[in-house]
Design an enzyme around this catalytic site. Structure first.
Site, short mmCIF file in Angstrom:
data_model
loop_
_atom_site.label_atom_id
_atom_site.label_comp_id
_atom_site.label_asym_id
_atom_site.label_seq_id
_atom_site.Cartn_x
_atom_site.Cartn_y
_atom_site.Cartn_z
N GLY A 131 0.49 -1.18 0.17
CA GLY A 131 -0.24 -0.05 0.05
C GLY A 131 0.97 1.56 0.04
O GLY A 131 1.89 1.34 0.56
N CYS A 132 0.29 2.66 -0.27
CA CYS A 132 1.06 3.62 -0.61
C CYS A 132 1.69 4.19 0.54
O CYS A 132 2.63 4.77 1.12
CB CYS A 132 0.49 4.48 -1.83
SG CYS A 132 -1.35 5.06 -0.68
N HIS A 133 0.53 4.23 1.87
CA HIS A 133 0.74 4.53 3.16
C HIS A 133 1.61 3.88 3.65
O HIS A 133 2.67 4.72 4.47
CB HIS A 133 -0.38 4.71 4.23
CG HIS A 133 -1.62 5.88 3.00
ND1 HIS A 133 -1.19 6.80 3.57
CD2 HIS A 133 -2.62 6.06 2.85
CE1 HIS A 133 -2.67 7.62 2.68
NE2 HIS A 133 -2.81 6.84 2.71
N ALA A 134 1.80 2.30 3.63
CA ALA A 134 2.31 1.50 4.12
C ALA A 134 3.69 1.51 3.93
O ALA A 134 4.82 1.04 4.44
CB ALA A 134 2.33 0.12 3.96
N SER A 135 4.14 2.06 2.18
CA SER A 135 5.62 2.07 1.75
C SER A 135 6.14 2.83 2.51
O SER A 135 7.18 2.43 2.95
CB SER A 135 4.87 2.04 0.46
OG SER A 135 4.71 0.81 -0.26
#
Length: 312
Positions: A115-119
């Site tokens: 995921g974008c936030h997770a990355s």
């Protein structure tokens, strides 16, 4: 050698961007589904099994259904949904995560795109947990500000409507149930026992994302220099991770942080801003690039054993 690729969900934001990345590549043959058969399960199954690499750009339930359609053992699935990011047997598609991660991506036929936030969060915390500077038991807080493209077609239409609704002109915090879908992977792939207390915010700009994590240096018994050194060591030689200078002078001189500074790249910038007793870690990326489609193409490149920067 040509790699055949099929994008299931080719009309979504992530699928369209993957097609853009692949359009100029001569080593890839893109299989396309006829518009009138996009919901035809038999035709989708045929193309999924005909592909060397299949990207799933679908909602979670549809991604699970698509994964179940695969009978060809040679087909590599790269799933851009949340469905498989913490599922055993699926490699996490973040090559820079830790030593050996590229080997895992290369060996697996099932790859879960981060995921974008997770990355951004994982790239900030994993080096510090691995280095012993942040205890795995520490409960953290994180804030993310992102462009509206991360919300998909419906949200893009809302923000690009004329006239713009007044409520959309200011930043909008969301995820207020404290159950954001990226939280499980944020814990699983950092080594933290607990996911962070996470506050995402969407702003009136198309793309760009930055995650911020505050730390008490005094409570951790560490220094900003030690944090910086851990990032430098962890990401040494990584083409897509740029560790910025400690207390980045250009940012401090301007006084404001540019959330969109990595747009149109597959790069992640890592920052440590600090006083003597406190630090704020920041990571920025293009939420449609390294936060989604760029990461998927990078994972494909790693899996098939070519230059992972090809096309990026």
């Amino acid at each position: 050698m040509t790699t055949t690729v099929f994008v299931d969900g080719q009309e979504g934001t992530t699928g369209l961007r993957i097609h853009e990345y692949l359009a100029a590549r001569r080593d890839v043959e893109v299989l396309r589904i006829a518009p009138d058969k996009r919901k035809d399960a038999a035709e989708r199954a045929r193309l999924l099994n005909a592909a060397d690499v299949a990207f799933l750009c679908l909602p979670d339930a549809a991604s699970r259904e698509a994964a179940a359609m695969i009978t060809n053992p040679r087909t590599c699935l790269i799933d851009a949904s949340t469905a498989h990011r913490t599922v055993p047997g699926w490699a996490y598609g973040l090559p820079e995560l830790a030593p050996g991660q590229r080997d895992a991506i290369r060996a697996s036929k099932r790859i879960a795109n981060p995921g974008c936030h997770a990355s951004a969060f994982i790239l900030l915390l994993r080096p510090l947990v691995d280095a012993g500077l942040v205890p795995a038991s520490l409960e953290l807080a994180a804030t993310s500000i992102t462009g509206y493209s991360g919300g998909g077609k419906k949200m893009i239409e809302q923000y690009q409507a004329v006239p713009l609704e007044p409520v959309l002109t200011s930043p909008r915090p969301y995820g207020l149930s404290l159950a954001h879908k990226h939280l499980p992977e944020m814990a699983a792939h950092t080594g933290l026992v607990m996911p962070p207390i996470f506050q995402p915010i969407v702003g009136n700009f198309y793309k760009g994302l930055s995650v911020s994590v505050p730390l008490s240096l005094k409570a951790l018994g560490t220094t900003a220099e030690a944090l910086q050194a851990a990032f430098d060591a962890h990401y040494a030689g990584e083409r897509f991770i740029r560790v910025m200078p400690l207390r980045d002078a250009d940012t401090l001189e301007g006084g404001f942080f540019d959330v969109q500074g990595c747009n149109d790249t597959n790069r992640v910038d890592i920052f440590v801003f600090a006083s003597d007793t406190q630090a704020v870690l920041m990571a920025r990326l293009d939420n449609l690039g390294k936060g989604a489609s760029g990461a998927a193409v990078q994972a494909m490149n790693v899996h098939i054993g070519i230059d992972e920067a090809l096309g990026l």
